[in-house]
Design a protein around this motif. Structure first.
Motif, PDB file in Angstrom:
ATOM      1  N   GLY A  83       0.853  -1.173   0.000  1.00  0.00           N
ATOM      2  CA  GLY A  83       0.000   0.000   0.000  1.00  0.00           C
ATOM      3  C   GLY A  83       0.895   1.232   0.000  1.00  0.00           C
ATOM      4  O   GLY A  83       1.543   1.532   1.005  1.00  0.00           O
ATOM      5  N   THR A 108      -1.425  -1.215  -4.210  1.00  0.00           N
ATOM      6  CA  THR A 108      -2.572  -0.320  -4.123  1.00  0.00           C
ATOM      7  C   THR A 108      -2.090   1.105  -3.894  1.00  0.00           C
ATOM      8  O   THR A 108      -1.484   1.394  -2.852  1.00  0.00           O
ATOM      9  CB  THR A 108      -3.521  -0.716  -2.975  1.00  0.00           C
ATOM     10  OG1 THR A 108      -3.935  -2.071  -3.144  1.00  0.00           O
ATOM     11  CG2 THR A 108      -4.755   0.184  -2.967  1.00  0.00           C
ATOM     12  N   TRP A 159      -8.211   1.302   2.955  1.00  0.00           N
ATOM     13  CA  TRP A 159      -7.267   0.214   2.697  1.00  0.00           C
ATOM     14  C   TRP A 159      -6.870  -0.485   3.992  1.00  0.00           C
ATOM     15  O   TRP A 159      -6.804  -1.714   4.051  1.00  0.00           O
ATOM     16  CB  TRP A 159      -6.037   0.760   1.980  1.00  0.00           C
ATOM     17  CG  TRP A 159      -5.037  -0.292   1.593  1.00  0.00           C
ATOM     18  CD1 TRP A 159      -5.106  -1.119   0.511  1.00  0.00           C
ATOM     19  CD2 TRP A 159      -3.815  -0.621   2.277  1.00  0.00           C
ATOM     20  NE1 TRP A 159      -3.998  -1.945   0.478  1.00  0.00           N
ATOM     21  CE2 TRP A 159      -3.202  -1.658   1.543  1.00  0.00           C
ATOM     22  CE3 TRP A 159      -3.189  -0.136   3.418  1.00  0.00           C
ATOM     23  CZ2 TRP A 159      -1.979  -2.217   1.928  1.00  0.00           C
ATOM     24  CZ3 TRP A 159      -1.979  -0.688   3.809  1.00  0.00           C
ATOM     25  CH2 TRP A 159      -1.384  -1.724   3.072  1.00  0.00           C
TER      26      TRP A 159
END
Length: 243
Positions: A83, A108, A159
């Motif tokens: 992330g 991500t 997230w």
């Protein structure tokens, strides 16, 4: 001459003849200037690689014949989900390219309080497409047969709230734990890398509420792109297939 590796987004089968997709065909025709009779290596996202011979290369398309297939996984035993709070300029592209080379499975892009990237929906969608192409090109270069997914960008808190059975890690300069002190074994890691200005105090508290462990890389303050690649490398050494 090294045989070029090309990604094909559809299932391949020995004996079949296929037309390469536009990006791959343009690369073969205009950049490499390859001709009928020359050979390629193709992969389709499975653990297989395929030998192929060019049978047509003109202005309209490039067609190849699949001559052989073989198993050849270069997948790390460690599943890594990165992330990454989006960084400006070419830094994000660099991070994605090198993360793929180092074995990351999913990337991500994230928005945070200190994220310096401001894009409207259309420009962001184009960026995601561009980053996915960078991931594909990195796989072609480094020999990976499975292409990591670059997911749509999302908010940091969303997230962090996603369910994940793996170890959740957040880099923090005042953390008490290092990667070398994490207990073995670990098969899945969700790794959070903050913005160039770091995470805010509220965001750090939020990550703790979602089960993230703060870890320390070392005594020096690293840039965001250096942090991501250093942490991925250390995790692959400790739990994956480096070293």
């Amino acid at each position: 001459m090294r045989i070029p590796r090309i990604y094909h987004p559809e299932a391949l089968e020995v004996g079949s003849e296929i037309a390469l997709h536009d990006d791959a065909a343009n690369h073969i025709r205009r950049v490499l200037r390859m001709a009928p009779g020359q050979h390629l290596e193709l992969f389709d996202g499975t653990n297989l690689t395929f030998s192929a011979e060019i049978i047509q290369a003109d202005k309209k398309n490039v067609r190849v014949k699949i001559t052989a297939g073989r198993a050849g996984s270069r997948k790390s035993p460690l599943h890594l989900h990165l992330g990454q709070v989006m960084s400006r300029g070419e830094k994000m592209e660099f991070t994605i390219q090198k993360a793929v080379e180092l074995g990351v499975n999913v990337i991500t892009p994230l928005f945070s309080e200190r994220c310096g990237v401001k894009l409207d929906a259309d420009r962001l969608a184009k960026k995601i497409q561009q980053w996915q192409k960078i991931a594909i090109a990195a796989c072609e270069q480094c020999g990976r047969n499975s292409v990591p997914e670059v997911r749509p960008a999302m908010a940091l808190d969303a997230w962090c709230a996603e369910q994940d059975s793996g170890l959740k890690l957040n880099l923090h300069p005042r953390a008490e734990h290092s990667i070398n002190t994490l207990p073995l074994p670990v098969e899945r890691v969700r790794l959070l890398i903050g913005a160039e200005g770091g995470l805010s105090a509220d965001e750090i508290n939020m990550t703790a509420q979602h089960g993230f462990t703060d870890i320390l890389l070392g005594p020096r303050i690293l840039r965001t792109e250096t942090t991501a690649l250093t942490a991925i490398t250390a995790l692959q050494v400790r739990f994956g297939d480096l070293g």
